[in-house]
Design an enzyme around this catalytic site. Structure first.
Site, PDB file in Angstrom:
ATOM      1  N   ASP A  52       0.790  -1.266   0.122  1.00  0.00           N
ATOM      2  CA  ASP A  52      -0.061  -0.206   0.086  1.00  0.00           C
ATOM      3  C   ASP A  52       0.879   1.407  -0.065  1.00  0.00           C
ATOM      4  O   ASP A  52       0.396   2.432   0.066  1.00  0.00           O
ATOM      5  CB  ASP A  52      -0.823   0.075   1.207  1.00  0.00           C
ATOM      6  CG  ASP A  52      -0.461   0.016   2.467  1.00  0.00           C
ATOM      7  OD1 ASP A  52       0.856  -0.098   2.652  1.00  0.00           O
ATOM      8  OD2 ASP A  52      -1.082  -0.029   3.476  1.00  0.00           O
ATOM      9  N   SER A  53       2.273   1.147  -0.075  1.00  0.00           N
ATOM     10  CA  SER A  53       3.150   2.289  -0.302  1.00  0.00           C
ATOM     11  C   SER A  53       2.815   2.756  -1.594  1.00  0.00           C
ATOM     12  O   SER A  53       3.328   3.995  -1.825  1.00  0.00           O
ATOM     13  CB  SER A  53       4.580   1.765  -0.022  1.00  0.00           C
ATOM     14  OG  SER A  53       4.694   0.381  -0.742  1.00  0.00           O
ATOM     15  N   ASP A  91      -0.906  -6.119  -0.216  1.00  0.00           N
ATOM     16  CA  ASP A  91      -1.481  -5.386   0.993  1.00  0.00           C
ATOM     17  C   ASP A  91      -2.902  -5.119   1.106  1.00  0.00           C
ATOM     18  O   ASP A  91      -3.541  -4.675   0.168  1.00  0.00           O
ATOM     19  CB  ASP A  91      -0.819  -4.107   1.150  1.00  0.00           C
ATOM     20  CG  ASP A  91       0.289  -3.927   2.003  1.00  0.00           C
ATOM     21  OD1 ASP A  91       0.558  -5.001   2.845  1.00  0.00           O
ATOM     22  OD2 ASP A  91       1.280  -3.318   1.878  1.00  0.00           O
ATOM     23  N   LYS A 121      -1.480  -9.464   2.766  1.00  0.00           N
ATOM     24  CA  LYS A 121      -0.811  -8.918   4.164  1.00  0.00           C
ATOM     25  C   LYS A 121      -1.503  -7.830   4.764  1.00  0.00           C
ATOM     26  O   LYS A 121      -2.107  -7.211   3.845  1.00  0.00           O
ATOM     27  CB  LYS A 121       0.748  -8.542   3.504  1.00  0.00           C
ATOM     28  CG  LYS A 121       1.416  -7.686   4.919  1.00  0.00           C
ATOM     29  CD  LYS A 121       2.856  -7.484   4.312  1.00  0.00           C
ATOM     30  CE  LYS A 121       3.152  -6.078   3.663  1.00  0.00           C
ATOM     31  NZ  LYS A 121       2.417  -4.854   4.697  1.00  0.00           N
ATOM     32  N   GLU A 123      -1.504  -5.548   8.404  1.00  0.00           N
ATOM     33  CA  GLU A 123      -0.773  -4.955   9.593  1.00  0.00           C
ATOM     34  C   GLU A 123      -1.376  -5.376  11.005  1.00  0.00           C
ATOM     35  O   GLU A 123      -2.660  -4.788  11.158  1.00  0.00           O
ATOM     36  CB  GLU A 123      -0.576  -3.564   9.304  1.00  0.00           C
ATOM     37  CG  GLU A 123       0.319  -3.130   8.154  1.00  0.00           C
ATOM     38  CD  GLU A 123       0.238  -1.609   7.862  1.00  0.00           C
ATOM     39  OE1 GLU A 123       0.137  -0.752   9.043  1.00  0.00           O
ATOM     40  OE2 GLU A 123       0.966  -1.187   6.970  1.00  0.00           O
ATOM     41  N   GLU A 190       9.108  -4.326  10.523  1.00  0.00           N
ATOM     42  CA  GLU A 190       9.247  -3.162  10.060  1.00  0.00           C
ATOM     43  C   GLU A 190      10.119  -1.998  11.312  1.00  0.00           C
ATOM     44  O   GLU A 190       9.416  -2.160  12.192  1.00  0.00           O
ATOM     45  CB  GLU A 190       8.377  -2.329   9.269  1.00  0.00           C
ATOM     46  CG  GLU A 190       8.654  -1.020   8.853  1.00  0.00           C
ATOM     47  CD  GLU A 190       7.737  -0.447   7.726  1.00  0.00           C
ATOM     48  OE1 GLU A 190       6.684  -1.202   7.320  1.00  0.00           O
ATOM     49  OE2 GLU A 190       7.901   0.805   7.454  1.00  0.00           O
TER      50      GLU A 190
HETATM   51  O1  KIV Z   1       3.530  -1.172   1.845  1.00  0.00           O
HETATM   52  C1  KIV Z   1       4.719  -1.454   1.679  1.00  0.00           C
HETATM   53  O2  KIV Z   1       5.391  -1.138   0.812  1.00  0.00           O
HETATM   54  C2  KIV Z   1       4.995  -2.383   2.755  1.00  0.00           C
HETATM   55  C3  KIV Z   1       6.545  -2.439   3.208  1.00  0.00           C
HETATM   56  C4  KIV Z   1       7.287  -1.453   3.379  1.00  0.00           C
HETATM   57  C5  KIV Z   1       6.934  -3.720   3.911  1.00  0.00           C
HETATM   58  O3  KIV Z   1       4.516  -2.668   3.672  1.00  0.00           O
END
Ligand code: KIV
Length: 272
Positions: A52-53, A91, A121, A123, A190
């Site tokens: 989600d980055s 994510d 994934k 969090e 992280e």
């Molecule tokens: O969203 C992302 O890129 C991440 C990584 C930094 C692990 O969750």
């Protein structure tokens, strides 16, 4: 006669477990589109994370909070068209799983059904455990994410290193165990102290993938735009930059503009 078909050994969640057992490090990178996914998979990365980055590096938002499930599905399905070998993890974005486990499962199913990705994934630890269990019960592999969890940035207040104090370190130790027991196949750690990441890595049988968590994790992940030097503003201590793509792309674009303005592009060979 048909051309010889090259056998490709695809990476699965079981491959990652075997890699940990054999002491072989896992390389994970983010990607958000077809073209870069093709480059990264072609270079034999083990795992692509459609993070989600994307909210930061693709859409230009300050945090990961604004990105939607629909936008993650768009990025993930583009990535899936570019890969042939690696495992693809997507994510679940902020707001698509925190309310309750039914909503979490529905979001995870949409990702799997509409993108063809291999895993998701989430969090968090204890607070999202019901959702993790429900998603895994539906046959969807789940990667955990502990330590600095950017979807909670307004709770933390900063992007500083997490779990330096004993209370938070103990919660992380406990959350890692809970995620393993719930059936997660791996967990991202992280921005936590390297010594804590080492201890956690040695205490569980599923792989840990670190970002700013030191060298003892079973694997490492970086955001593609950071390691290729596309994103120039973000230079944390943990980042190793392998290319200066912002600078190099700027140079190429300035040369193109110059060629157009001076009339040297296109030449006769570039014309019909
Ligand atoms: O969203 C992302 O890129 C991440 C990584 C930094 C692990 O969750």
């Amino acid at each position: 006669m048909s051309a010889a078909i090259k056998e490709v050994k695809k990476i699965t969640t079981n491959t990652l477990q075997r890699m940990k057992a054999n002491g072989e490090k896992i390389a994970m990178l983010t990607a958000y589109d077809f073209s870069f996914a093709k480059i990264i998979d072609g270079a034999d990365v083990d795992v692509i994370l459609v993070g989600d980055s994307a909210s930061n590096v693709m859409a230009g938002h300050e945090t990961t909070l604004p990105i939607t499930l629909e936008q993650m599905i768009y990025h993930a399905s583009s990535v899936m068209r570019g890969i042939n070998r690696c495992l693809v993890v997507v994510d679940l974005p902020f707001g698509s799983y925190q309310s309750n486990s039914e909503i979490a499962l529905a979001s995870a199913i949409r990702i799997m059904k509409e993108t063809g990705a291999h895993a998701i994934k989430l969090e968090g630890g204890e607070e999202i455990l019901d959702s993790v269990k429900r998603i895994i019960s539906a046959g969807i592999p789940v990667m955990g994410h502990l330590g600095l969890t950017p979807q909670s940035i307004y709770k933390f207040g900063t992007y500083n290193v997490r779990a330096k104090e004993e209370d938070e370190a103990n919660k992380l130790r406990n959350d890692t165990k809970l995620l393993q027991e719930a059936g997660c196949f791996a967990v991202v750690l992280e921005k936590i102290p390297a010594q804590l990441a080492k201890e956690v890595t040695e205490s569980i049988s599923i792989p840990t993938i670190g970002i700013g968590a030191g060298k003892h994790c079973d694997g490492q992940v970086l955001v593609m735009h950071d390691m290729l030097g596309i994103n120039t503003e973000f230079k944390p201590r943990f980042l190793r930059q392998y290319l200066d793509l912002y600078e190099q792309s700027g140079k190429a674009v300035r040369k193109y503009i110059d060629d157009v303005k001076t009339g040297s592009f296109p030449n006769d060979n570039e014309s019909y």
